[in-house]
Design a protein around this motif. Sequence first.
Motif, short mmCIF file in Angstrom:
data_model
loop_
_atom_site.label_atom_id
_atom_site.label_comp_id
_atom_site.label_asym_id
_atom_site.label_seq_id
_atom_site.Cartn_x
_atom_site.Cartn_y
_atom_site.Cartn_z
N LYS A 34 0.71 4.16 -2.80
CA LYS A 34 0.50 5.57 -2.43
C LYS A 34 1.64 6.44 -2.92
O LYS A 34 1.41 7.54 -3.42
CB LYS A 34 0.35 5.71 -0.92
N ASN A 35 2.88 5.98 -2.78
CA ASN A 35 4.03 6.76 -3.26
C ASN A 35 3.97 6.96 -4.77
O ASN A 35 4.24 8.05 -5.27
CB ASN A 35 5.34 6.08 -2.87
N SER A 83 9.41 0.00 -8.28
CA SER A 83 9.68 -1.38 -7.90
C SER A 83 9.43 -2.29 -9.09
O SER A 83 8.30 -2.73 -9.32
CB SER A 83 8.78 -1.78 -6.73
N TYR A 89 1.25 6.91 -6.63
CA TYR A 89 0.11 7.80 -6.88
C TYR A 89 0.52 9.25 -6.64
O TYR A 89 0.27 10.13 -7.47
CB TYR A 89 -1.06 7.41 -5.99
N GLU A 90 1.17 9.52 -5.51
CA GLU A 90 1.56 10.89 -5.17
C GLU A 90 2.52 11.47 -6.20
O GLU A 90 2.52 12.68 -6.44
CB GLU A 90 2.15 10.93 -3.77
N ILE A 103 0.84 -1.20 0.00
CA ILE A 103 0.00 0.00 0.00
C ILE A 103 0.87 1.25 0.00
O ILE A 103 0.58 2.22 -0.70
CB ILE A 103 -0.99 -0.02 1.17
N LYS A 104 1.98 1.22 0.73
CA LYS A 104 2.89 2.36 0.74
C LYS A 104 3.45 2.60 -0.66
O LYS A 104 3.53 3.74 -1.12
CB LYS A 104 4.02 2.13 1.74
N LEU A 105 3.82 1.54 -1.36
CA LEU A 105 4.33 1.65 -2.72
C LEU A 105 3.28 2.28 -3.64
O LEU A 105 3.57 3.19 -4.41
CB LEU A 105 4.74 0.28 -3.26
#
Length: 77
Positions: A6-7, A32, A9-10, A2-4
């Motif tokens: 979100k990063n 990644s 997306y941002e 989820i962090k990947l």
Amino acid sequence: MIKLVKNAYEAIAEEDGWASLGELGGQINKLSSSFDSRTYGYKKLGELIKAIDIFEIKAIPHEKNQATKVLYIKLKN
């Protein structure tokens, strides 16, 4: 994962917060190269994005082929 997402997306979101799912996939691959939605049980990135339920999703007809939809995502408030 989820962090990947979100990063990624941002990094690509427009000023209004919307980003195309296709661009998201490209950005995730840049961050990644080993990422694969199938690792998480989803054949397509769009299915994974729907399942994690942190984004609004809208489908807009493609400019050249109205029968084809382009998916856009935006973080939920």
